[in-house]
Design an enzyme around this catalytic site. Structure first.
Site, PDB file in Angstrom:
ATOM      1  N   GLY A   1      -1.771  -5.801   8.621  1.00  0.00           N
ATOM      2  CA  GLY A   1      -2.852  -5.635   7.667  1.00  0.00           C
ATOM      3  C   GLY A   1      -3.067  -6.782   6.569  1.00  0.00           C
ATOM      4  O   GLY A   1      -3.567  -7.452   6.333  1.00  0.00           O
TER       5      GLY A   1
ATOM      6  N   THR B   1       2.874  -1.731   8.997  1.00  0.00           N
ATOM      7  CA  THR B   1       3.289  -2.615  10.109  1.00  0.00           C
ATOM      8  C   THR B   1       3.320  -3.997   9.355  1.00  0.00           C
ATOM      9  O   THR B   1       4.166  -4.916  10.191  1.00  0.00           O
ATOM     10  CB  THR B   1       2.291  -2.779  11.069  1.00  0.00           C
ATOM     11  OG1 THR B   1       1.143  -2.960  10.893  1.00  0.00           O
ATOM     12  CG2 THR B   1       2.413  -1.521  12.011  1.00  0.00           C
TER      13      THR B   1
ATOM     14  N   ASP C   1       0.960  -1.260   0.121  1.00  0.00           N
ATOM     15  CA  ASP C   1      -0.189   0.050   0.010  1.00  0.00           C
ATOM     16  C   ASP C   1       0.798   1.187   0.011  1.00  0.00           C
ATOM     17  O   ASP C   1       2.186   1.057  -0.159  1.00  0.00           O
ATOM     18  CB  ASP C   1      -0.924   0.066   1.275  1.00  0.00           C
ATOM     19  CG  ASP C   1      -0.336   0.013   2.399  1.00  0.00           C
ATOM     20  OD1 ASP C   1       0.960   0.282   2.497  1.00  0.00           O
ATOM     21  OD2 ASP C   1      -1.005   0.128   3.453  1.00  0.00           O
TER      22      ASP C   1
ATOM     23  N   HIS D   1       7.156 -31.051   9.695  1.00  0.00           N
ATOM     24  CA  HIS D   1       6.536 -29.823   9.586  1.00  0.00           C
ATOM     25  C   HIS D   1       5.378 -29.797   8.441  1.00  0.00           C
ATOM     26  O   HIS D   1       4.440 -29.215   8.572  1.00  0.00           O
ATOM     27  CB  HIS D   1       7.790 -28.831   8.847  1.00  0.00           C
ATOM     28  CG  HIS D   1       8.650 -28.697  10.149  1.00  0.00           C
ATOM     29  ND1 HIS D   1       8.614 -28.241  11.270  1.00  0.00           N
ATOM     30  CD2 HIS D   1      10.113 -29.226  10.135  1.00  0.00           C
ATOM     31  CE1 HIS D   1       9.609 -28.322  11.870  1.00  0.00           C
ATOM     32  NE2 HIS D   1      10.503 -28.931  11.503  1.00  0.00           N
TER      33      HIS D   1
ATOM     34  N   CYS E   1       3.138  -3.281   3.769  1.00  0.00           N
ATOM     35  CA  CYS E   1       2.278  -2.338   4.257  1.00  0.00           C
ATOM     36  C   CYS E   1       3.009  -1.613   5.570  1.00  0.00           C
ATOM     37  O   CYS E   1       4.146  -1.801   5.566  1.00  0.00           O
ATOM     38  CB  CYS E   1       0.930  -2.683   4.796  1.00  0.00           C
ATOM     39  SG  CYS E   1       0.702  -3.930   6.145  1.00  0.00           S
TER      40      CYS E   1
ATOM     41  N   HIS F   1      10.489 -24.275   8.443  1.00  0.00           N
ATOM     42  CA  HIS F   1       9.435 -24.888   9.155  1.00  0.00           C
ATOM     43  C   HIS F   1       7.871 -24.691   8.515  1.00  0.00           C
ATOM     44  O   HIS F   1       7.109 -25.760   8.694  1.00  0.00           O
ATOM     45  CB  HIS F   1       9.364 -24.466  10.645  1.00  0.00           C
ATOM     46  CG  HIS F   1      10.667 -25.022  11.442  1.00  0.00           C
ATOM     47  ND1 HIS F   1      10.595 -25.038  12.797  1.00  0.00           N
ATOM     48  CD2 HIS F   1      11.708 -25.593  10.973  1.00  0.00           C
ATOM     49  CE1 HIS F   1      11.724 -25.597  13.106  1.00  0.00           C
ATOM     50  NE2 HIS F   1      12.415 -25.923  12.007  1.00  0.00           N
TER      51      HIS F   1
HETATM   52  C1  RB5 Z   1      -1.818   2.402   6.620  1.00  0.00           C
HETATM   53  O1  RB5 Z   1      -1.916   3.565   7.345  1.00  0.00           O
HETATM   54  C2  RB5 Z   1      -1.515   1.429   7.506  1.00  0.00           C
HETATM   55  O2  RB5 Z   1      -2.743   1.164   8.490  1.00  0.00           O
HETATM   56  C3  RB5 Z   1      -1.284   0.129   6.786  1.00  0.00           C
HETATM   57  O3  RB5 Z   1      -0.295   0.330   5.930  1.00  0.00           O
HETATM   58  C4  RB5 Z   1      -0.914  -1.167   7.779  1.00  0.00           C
HETATM   59  O4  RB5 Z   1      -0.077  -0.752   8.491  1.00  0.00           O
HETATM   60  C5  RB5 Z   1      -2.128  -2.071   8.308  1.00  0.00           C
HETATM   61  O5  RB5 Z   1      -1.826  -2.971   8.720  1.00  0.00           O
END
Ligand code: RB5
Length: 150
Positions: free
Chosen positions: A71, A68, A9, A134, A66, A99
């Site tokens: 998502g 973190t 994203d 595994h 993305c 694994h």
């Molecule tokens: C976008 O702001 C952020 O929410 C997305 O990139 C991600 O980290 C979601 O898990």
């Protein structure tokens, strides 16, 4: 040649672009599914596009980025045959293949720097799935996918 798709994203776009260049230089066939600029977009759309390609065998594996990585992993793991691993260190990257036979690697673009992300990609690419006990465990995950009554 191994086919790899990659998508992000807006929050993962900069790291994704760096990894595209890195993996192309490593002699792999890379399909960049976007995002292509910093316009705010919804990560499930990009996760679904890539995860479908992995699920159907159109590509061998995928990389998602993305902010973190959380998502993208949640969304990608909704697809049959997709084993997406959110990874932030080299040891986990290797284990995710040895694994878990992870076929999608997920990285947090706001968490993991470019240098470490490249090492994570290398560790995942170079590792081999160990099979054996595994595989038995992965078969149990497939059985969960097949169990419509759950
Ligand atoms: C976008 O702001 C952020 O929410 C997305 O990139 C991600 O980290 C979601 O898990």
């Amino acid at each position: 040649m191994e086919k790899i798709a990659i998508a992000s994203d807006h929050a993962g776009r900069e790291l994704k672009d760096d990894l595209v260049g890195f993996m192309k230089g490593d002699g792999k066939e890379i399909q960049d599914l976007g995002a292509y600029d910093d316009t705010s977009v919804d990560y499930p759309d990009f996760a679904a596009h890539l995860a479908k390609m992995v699920s159907t065998g159109e590509v061998d594996r995928g990389v998602l980025v993305c902010g973190t990585g959380v998502g993208m992993s949640i969304a990608a793991n909704k697809f049959r045959n997709v084993r997406a691993a959110l990874v932030g260190d080299v040891f986990t990257a290797r284990m995710a293949k040895e694994h878990n036979n992870a076929n999608v690697l997920v990285i947090g673009g706001r968490v993991t720097g470019k240098g470490l992300a490249r090492e994570i990609i290398n560790a995942w690419h170079n590792a081999e799935f160990e099979g054996g006990r595994h595989q038995k465990r992965l078969d149990k995950i497939t059985a969960i996918e097949d169990d419509w009554s759950k």
